[in-house]
Motif scaffolding. Sequence first.
Motif, PDB file in Angstrom:
ATOM      1  N   UNK A 140       0.898  -1.446  -0.038  1.00 63.58           N
ATOM      2  CA  UNK A 140      -0.184  -0.081   0.027  1.00 63.58           C
ATOM      3  C   UNK A 140       1.232   1.049   0.380  1.00 63.58           C
ATOM      4  N   UNK A 141       2.449   0.993   0.037  1.00 63.14           N
ATOM      5  CA  UNK A 141       2.785   2.454  -0.042  1.00 63.14           C
ATOM      6  C   UNK A 141       3.524   2.345  -1.245  1.00 63.14           C
ATOM      7  N   UNK A 142       4.321   3.779  -2.098  1.00 60.91           N
ATOM      8  CA  UNK A 142       4.138   4.106  -3.291  1.00 60.91           C
ATOM      9  C   UNK A 142       6.193   4.445  -3.386  1.00 60.91           C
ATOM     10  N   UNK A 143       6.465   3.812  -3.269  1.00 60.51           N
ATOM     11  CA  UNK A 143       8.385   4.897  -3.346  1.00 60.51           C
ATOM     12  C   UNK A 143       8.378   5.247  -4.792  1.00 60.51           C
ATOM     13  N   UNK A 144       8.635   5.984  -5.029  1.00 61.70           N
ATOM     14  CA  UNK A 144       9.218   6.997  -6.290  1.00 61.70           C
ATOM     15  C   UNK A 144      11.147   6.955  -5.435  1.00 61.70           C
TER      16      UNK A 144
ATOM     17  N   UNK B  86      25.984   5.649  -3.740  1.00 64.12           N
ATOM     18  CA  UNK B  86      24.924   7.304  -3.607  1.00 64.12           C
ATOM     19  C   UNK B  86      23.982   6.718  -5.330  1.00 64.12           C
ATOM     20  N   UNK B  87      24.110   5.369  -6.312  1.00 64.51           N
ATOM     21  CA  UNK B  87      23.248   5.558  -7.309  1.00 64.51           C
ATOM     22  C   UNK B  87      22.048   5.847  -7.317  1.00 64.51           C
ATOM     23  N   UNK B  88      20.836   5.232  -5.812  1.00 67.11           N
ATOM     24  CA  UNK B  88      20.415   5.034  -5.443  1.00 67.11           C
ATOM     25  C   UNK B  88      19.147   6.702  -4.674  1.00 67.11           C
ATOM     26  N   UNK B  89      18.307   7.020  -5.519  1.00 69.93           N
ATOM     27  CA  UNK B  89      17.776   8.043  -4.506  1.00 69.93           C
ATOM     28  C   UNK B  89      16.367   8.245  -4.844  1.00 69.93           C
ATOM     29  N   UNK B  90      15.913   8.315  -3.049  1.00 68.75           N
ATOM     30  CA  UNK B  90      14.463   7.936  -2.800  1.00 68.75           C
ATOM     31  C   UNK B  90      14.034   9.268  -3.312  1.00 68.75           C
TER      32      UNK B  90
ATOM     33  N   UNK C   8      12.854   6.068   6.325  1.00 64.60           N
ATOM     34  CA  UNK C   8      13.104   6.167   5.130  1.00 64.60           C
ATOM     35  C   UNK C   8      13.432   5.663   4.215  1.00 64.60           C
ATOM     36  N   UNK C   9      14.148   6.120   3.941  1.00 66.81           N
ATOM     37  CA  UNK C   9      15.458   6.963   3.079  1.00 66.81           C
ATOM     38  C   UNK C   9      16.678   5.456   3.123  1.00 66.81           C
ATOM     39  N   UNK C  10      16.705   5.330   4.275  1.00 69.08           N
ATOM     40  CA  UNK C  10      17.745   3.946   5.409  1.00 69.08           C
ATOM     41  C   UNK C  10      17.434   2.831   4.369  1.00 69.08           C
ATOM     42  N   UNK C  11      16.345   3.056   4.894  1.00 69.30           N
ATOM     43  CA  UNK C  11      15.016   1.865   4.244  1.00 69.30           C
ATOM     44  C   UNK C  11      14.257   1.319   3.196  1.00 69.30           C
ATOM     45  N   UNK C  12      14.813   1.686   2.141  1.00 69.14           N
ATOM     46  CA  UNK C  12      14.381   2.067   1.065  1.00 69.14           C
ATOM     47  C   UNK C  12      16.315   1.704  -0.385  1.00 69.14           C
TER      48      UNK C  12
ATOM     49  N   UNK D 183      17.229  -1.975   0.183  1.00 69.55           N
ATOM     50  CA  UNK D 183      16.563  -2.995   0.549  1.00 69.55           C
ATOM     51  C   UNK D 183      17.301  -2.754  -1.638  1.00 69.55           C
ATOM     52  N   UNK D 184      17.723  -1.600  -1.666  1.00 71.10           N
ATOM     53  CA  UNK D 184      17.748  -1.510  -3.614  1.00 71.10           C
ATOM     54  C   UNK D 184      19.572  -2.301  -3.410  1.00 71.10           C
ATOM     55  N   UNK D 185      18.932  -3.671  -3.913  1.00 71.61           N
ATOM     56  CA  UNK D 185      20.398  -4.635  -3.846  1.00 71.61           C
ATOM     57  C   UNK D 185      20.591  -4.550  -5.397  1.00 71.61           C
TER      58      UNK D 185
END
Length: 223
Positions: A51-55, A66-70, A82-86, A89-91
Amino acid sequence: MAKRLLIILLLAGGPVFAQDDYSELVDRAFEAIDQGLQTNWAYTESRLEEGTLWVGRYDPRREEEGRWQLLSVDGREPTADEIEEYLDDQDGPADSDENSRTTRVNRNSLTLREEGDGYLLFDFDPAEDDDEFMEHVDATLKIVTAAEPYVASMDMSSSKAFRPATGVKIHEFATHLTFAPLHENGPVLPRSVRVKVRGGAYLVISFDEATSIDYSDYEYVGD
């Protein structure tokens, strides 16, 4: 899980075995998928989970950490947690153990189910190295038969409940992956992933997970 399945499919772009009548077509269709996703492309990932939208935005030109940015969570500024969690998860493919496992199309299982206007739809039995999970999964492969054929979609699902491991029972499994050219005659890139898994473990744990991922705003940043 959705990200790992996408990685598995991308790595399946090597030798793909098919019946003689379609082997060249299937090979060309898989080869059309751009294999430089993690090195040549920046893109936006929109992931709906629980139910949560992460972009988020991926850009290989940045330093590795730093290749991924929330960018947002449900349309708002993300919190530090939330940034840390995201980011945890980005393997990416280079960091995932799943990279050593590839899905292959069994030579004897690939059969033509449907021939439509500009596409072919095949049934096949997925076989994944050292994994009993895929033994219980049926699959279809849709190939667009343009001048340069490409894989348009791959579907994998279970037709009934099964036990992939001791104490674990899967009641429902389904995944749908789509690909499309960036523009006419352009590179073929991932567009979406849909995953649904429902089951239980050891009679005390139950899970019902659905993940939806869309990829957009591709920007070529390769050499």
